[in-house]
Structures are given as C-alpha cells and as structure tokens.
Write a protein that holds these residues in place. Sequence first.
Motif, PDB file in Angstrom:
ATOM      1  N   ASP A   6       0.836  -1.211   0.000  1.00 29.17           N
ATOM      2  CA  ASP A   6       0.000   0.000   0.000  1.00 29.17           C
ATOM      3  C   ASP A   6       0.867   1.255   0.000  1.00 29.17           C
ATOM      4  N   GLY A   7       1.920   1.241   0.773  1.00 29.36           N
ATOM      5  CA  GLY A   7       2.826   2.402   0.822  1.00 29.36           C
ATOM      6  C   GLY A   7       3.509   2.624  -0.518  1.00 29.36           C
ATOM      7  N   LEU A   8       3.927   1.542  -1.162  1.00 27.26           N
ATOM      8  CA  LEU A   8       4.565   1.637  -2.470  1.00 27.26           C
ATOM      9  C   LEU A   8       3.575   2.131  -3.517  1.00 27.26           C
ATOM     10  N   GLU A  10       0.954   3.967  -2.977  1.00 29.43           N
ATOM     11  CA  GLU A  10       0.688   5.385  -2.688  1.00 29.43           C
ATOM     12  C   GLU A  10       1.816   6.263  -3.215  1.00 29.43           C
ATOM     13  N   GLN A  11       3.038   5.822  -3.037  1.00 28.38           N
ATOM     14  CA  GLN A  11       4.192   6.572  -3.556  1.00 28.38           C
ATOM     15  C   GLN A  11       4.131   6.680  -5.078  1.00 28.38           C
ATOM     16  N   ASN A  12       3.820   5.585  -5.720  1.00 31.73           N
ATOM     17  CA  ASN A  12       3.729   5.586  -7.180  1.00 31.73           C
ATOM     18  C   ASN A  12       2.598   6.500  -7.663  1.00 31.73           C
ATOM     19  N   THR A  14       1.485   9.156  -6.118  1.00 31.56           N
ATOM     20  CA  THR A  14       1.939  10.533  -5.878  1.00 31.56           C
ATOM     21  C   THR A  14       2.895  10.960  -6.982  1.00 31.56           C
ATOM     22  N   ARG A  15       3.817  10.094  -7.332  1.00 32.86           N
ATOM     23  CA  ARG A  15       4.763  10.415  -8.412  1.00 32.86           C
ATOM     24  C   ARG A  15       4.024  10.588  -9.738  1.00 32.86           C
ATOM     25  N   GLU A  18       2.332  13.948  -9.754  1.00 29.02           N
ATOM     26  CA  GLU A  18       3.329  15.005  -9.945  1.00 29.02           C
ATOM     27  C   GLU A  18       3.787  15.049 -11.404  1.00 29.02           C
TER      28      GLU A  18
END
Length: 128
Positions: A6-8, A10-12, A14-15, A18
Amino acid sequence: MTPAFDGLAEQNMTRAREGIEQMKSAASAINDALRDACSNNARRAAEYTAKVIEFSGANTDATLDFLAQLMGVKSPSEAVQLSISHGRKSFEATTSQNRELWELARKVATETAEPLKKGIAGALPKAA
C-alpha cells in the motif's frame, strides 16, 4: 506485506500525479509559445504583404510614367536613352525592394522562432 505494498502504491500514485502536473505545465508553456509565434507570424506576414502591395503600386506607377514619357519621344535614339534610363532606375528600385523584402522575411522567421525556442526551452525543465 500488504501495508508495504500500500505504501509503495501510494508513492507511485503521488509520483504519477506530480508527473502529470509537470506535463500539464509544460504543455501549457508550449501552447503559449505557439500562440505567441502564430501571433508574431501573422503580424509580420501582414507587414510583408503590405510592403509587396506598396512596391507593386510604385512599380506600376513607374512603368506608366515611363510609357507616358515614351509616347512623347521625337526620335528612336531618344526612345533608346529613355529605355536605358528607365531600365537602370527599375533595376535599382527592384534591388532595393528585394533587400527590404528579405529583411522583412528574416524578421518573420526570427520573430516566429524566438517564442518557440523560449517556450520549449522553458517547458523542458518542467517536464523533466
């Protein structure tokens, strides 16, 4: 393992957001540059066209003046002299007109390309 995934994810996301925002910003900058380039091109092309029309009128007037003078000659030698004089003046005028038109054409090209160069140069860092 699910919290790490889930954290990975979410990071993807967000990127990706952006990246999309950067691409939107770059596309907007390029659109602005294209708009400026087209505006400059249209303005300069109108100036070029006006100059061509001006030269056409001047050349027509010169030719009609020559014909009127030619009608009043008294001898063949006078006609030849008048023709030579008109030819010289016509050549000089055409040379000058061509220089002016080349300068206007250069301005059209330069002023059309400049906003594009700046816009694309400014947009590339935004997209990176």
